[in-house]
Write a protein that holds these residues in place. Sequence first.
Motif, mmCIF file in Angstrom:
data_model
loop_
_atom_site.group_PDB
_atom_site.id
_atom_site.type_symbol
_atom_site.label_atom_id
_atom_site.label_comp_id
_atom_site.label_asym_id
_atom_site.label_seq_id
_atom_site.Cartn_x
_atom_site.Cartn_y
_atom_site.Cartn_z
ATOM 1 N N ARG A 5 45.160 39.568 43.931
ATOM 2 C CA ARG A 5 43.810 39.402 43.389
ATOM 3 C C ARG A 5 43.783 39.697 41.885
ATOM 4 N NH1 ARG A 5 38.612 41.561 42.744
ATOM 5 N NH2 ARG A 5 37.073 39.980 43.356
ATOM 6 N N HIS A 14 38.417 34.934 37.693
ATOM 7 C CA HIS A 14 37.739 35.166 38.978
ATOM 8 C C HIS A 14 38.795 35.068 40.080
ATOM 9 C CE1 HIS A 14 38.008 30.862 39.964
ATOM 10 N NE2 HIS A 14 37.755 30.688 38.674
ATOM 11 N N PRO A 17 37.522 37.278 47.256
ATOM 12 C CA PRO A 17 37.493 38.663 47.747
ATOM 13 C C PRO A 17 38.791 38.996 48.494
ATOM 14 C CG PRO A 17 35.491 37.481 48.367
ATOM 15 C CD PRO A 17 36.434 36.472 47.796
ATOM 16 N N LYS A 20 39.206 37.616 52.021
ATOM 17 C CA LYS A 20 39.489 36.183 52.073
ATOM 18 C C LYS A 20 40.968 35.927 51.806
ATOM 19 C CE LYS A 20 37.935 31.698 50.540
ATOM 20 N NZ LYS A 20 36.964 30.933 49.778
#
Length: 84
Positions: A5, A14, A17, A20
């Motif tokens: 992430r 970006h 989450p 996910k």
Amino acid sequence: MASLRMVLLHRDGHAPPLMKLLHGVRRAGGYLEQADGSVKGLVYAPFVEYVRDHHGLHAQIRPTQEWRKALADAAQRWADHWTE
């Protein structure tokens, strides 16, 4: 998943989450559920395929000896940088 992430956040500004990402890797076979419902470690080959196919990241699995040499080389470069 947190490291993935962070890479995506840095690259794209970006990122999905964590859950996910976790479910995506799990569907790809990167996490295998044990009989008791627990998950044991990350399976690298499916994870590498997932990050390539779904996030366009270059990834590869390196043999342990190659990895150790790369780590030692990086440590030496870091040490050289700070002693100049």
